[in-house]
Write a protein that holds these residues in place. Structure first.
Motif, PDB file in Angstrom:
ATOM      1  N   GLU A 164      89.042   8.709 -48.389  1.00 29.77           N
ATOM      2  CA  GLU A 164      89.218   9.471 -47.158  1.00 29.77           C
ATOM      3  C   GLU A 164      89.617   8.548 -46.006  1.00 29.77           C
ATOM      4  O   GLU A 164      90.466   8.900 -45.175  1.00 29.77           O
ATOM      5  N   ARG A 193      83.986   6.656 -41.788  1.00 23.28           N
ATOM      6  CA  ARG A 193      83.967   6.712 -43.251  1.00 23.28           C
ATOM      7  C   ARG A 193      83.471   5.381 -43.827  1.00 23.28           C
ATOM      8  O   ARG A 193      82.779   5.355 -44.846  1.00 23.28           O
ATOM      9  N   TYR A 223      84.521   8.358 -49.901  1.00 29.23           N
ATOM     10  CA  TYR A 223      84.674   7.994 -48.494  1.00 29.23           C
ATOM     11  C   TYR A 223      85.770   6.946 -48.311  1.00 29.23           C
ATOM     12  O   TYR A 223      86.494   6.951 -47.309  1.00 29.23           O
ATOM     13  N   ARG A 275      79.864   5.341 -43.752  1.00 29.15           N
ATOM     14  CA  ARG A 275      79.332   6.197 -44.812  1.00 29.15           C
ATOM     15  C   ARG A 275      79.452   5.526 -46.182  1.00 29.15           C
ATOM     16  O   ARG A 275      78.612   5.750 -47.057  1.00 29.15           O
ATOM     17  N   ILE A 276      80.495   4.719 -46.357  1.00 27.65           N
ATOM     18  CA  ILE A 276      80.617   3.943 -47.595  1.00 27.65           C
ATOM     19  C   ILE A 276      79.384   3.065 -47.772  1.00 27.65           C
ATOM     20  O   ILE A 276      78.764   3.017 -48.834  1.00 27.65           O
ATOM     21  N   GLN A 314      80.305   8.562 -54.461  1.00 28.13           N
ATOM     22  CA  GLN A 314      80.420   9.031 -53.074  1.00 28.13           C
ATOM     23  C   GLN A 314      81.062   7.963 -52.209  1.00 28.13           C
ATOM     24  O   GLN A 314      81.876   8.257 -51.329  1.00 28.13           O
TER      25      GLN A 314
END
Length: 291
Positions: free
Chosen positions: A81, A59, A78, A62-63, A74
């Motif tokens: 999460e 995650r 992430y 993805r950040i 978004q």
């Protein structure tokens, strides 16, 4: 029977994945957060901890990708999460706070939204400190957010003052000092405490020179505490030893100036001489820092 077999196979795969994730995390996860680590956990170990941490690390990747793509919402999703997967991981919590406090505010044109992002970062760190009040790492990172964002964004400084009745420097210094107390062998925590105690003390001294006796007392306390932090670097092979020597000479003098100003009767000529001497020491201090 097939369902039982599938369930057993699923458990086996999870345990295997957890072990594989532990190996991957050991090799690749150390660079997720810049700075000193504090990877102790609070409470019982969660089920499949390494696998969950590996997913949390994904995650984080993805950040970074979302930020590069210019998608802060978004990135926030992430971040949340990642914390939901491993809420007790201090390094991951600090990385999420960094995204909220340092990566997202520069993307916002609206001052209120910048303040909101920084406030969310502090909330993330405070949640971690609620669970682990003895975490020097989280305490230090909270101080960083307060001091650095307070200096960068006047609107955040003003909002913090309105809400708390004090400056971000005041609160940040307390966090740095507490971090140094919790981890006395950390040179980074001692350094940040020393530097910002001196900054807060000299600001109070300026008020004291205007006749504020209470500010003089605060200045004397901060400068004395900064001096104690700096002296830990002097008698050692630390690269900061030379700078620490100049700082201790400077702080001894400025502390005495602040102490002098706490007296009821202030001799204006004595103050003038002290100020001149302080300016000379200040120049020597900056020379020792190579500036």
């Amino acid at each position: 029977m097939q369902r039982v077999g599938a369930a057993v196979l699923g458990i086996v795969l999870l345990f295997g994945g957890d072990r594989a994730a532990e190996r991957l995390r050991a090799n690749y996860d150390h660079g997720l957060v810049v700075g000193e680590s504090d990877d102790q956990r609070a409470g019982p170990d969660p089920l499949f901890p390494a696998f969950r941490e590996f997913l949390g690390g994904l995650r984080v990747a993805r950040i970074n990708a979302a930020l590069r793509a210019g998608d802060p919402q978004q990135a926030l999703r992430y971040a949340r999460e990642a914390l939901a997967l491993v809420p007790d991981r201090a390094e991951l919590r600090a990385r999420v706070a960094d995204v909220l406090a340092f990566d997202l505010p520069p993307l916002e044109l609206d001052a209120a939204r910048r303040i909101a992002w920084i406030g969310e970062a502090l909330r993330v760190l405070d949640e971690g400190l609620d669970a682990r009040p003895d975490s020097a790492f989280l305490r230090f990172r909270r101080g960083l957010v307060l001091v650095l964002r307070g200096k960068q964004y006047p609107e955040f400084e003003a909002a913090w003052r309105t809400g708390t009745g004090r400056s971000t420097l005041d609160a940040g210094v307390e966090d740095f000092v507490r971090a140094a107390e919790l981890a006395p062998f950390s040179r980074s925590y001692r350094f940040w405490a020393a530097v910002h105690l001196e900054e807060r003390g000299t600001r109070a001294l300026e008020l004291a020179l205007g006749g504020d006796a209470e500010a003089a007392a605060r200045a004397a306390d901060d400068l004395r505490s900064s001096l104690l932090q700096w002296t830990t670097f002097v008698d050692s092979d630390d690269p900061l030893a030379r700078t620490a020597g100049a700082m201790t000479s400077y702080l001894e003098h400025v502390r005495d100036e602040a102490l002098y100003l706490t007296r009821a009767d202030v001799d204006p000529e004595r103050v003038r001489v002290l100020e001149q001497e302080r300016e000379a020491l200040d120049r020597a201090r900056w020379d020792s820092l190579g500036r």
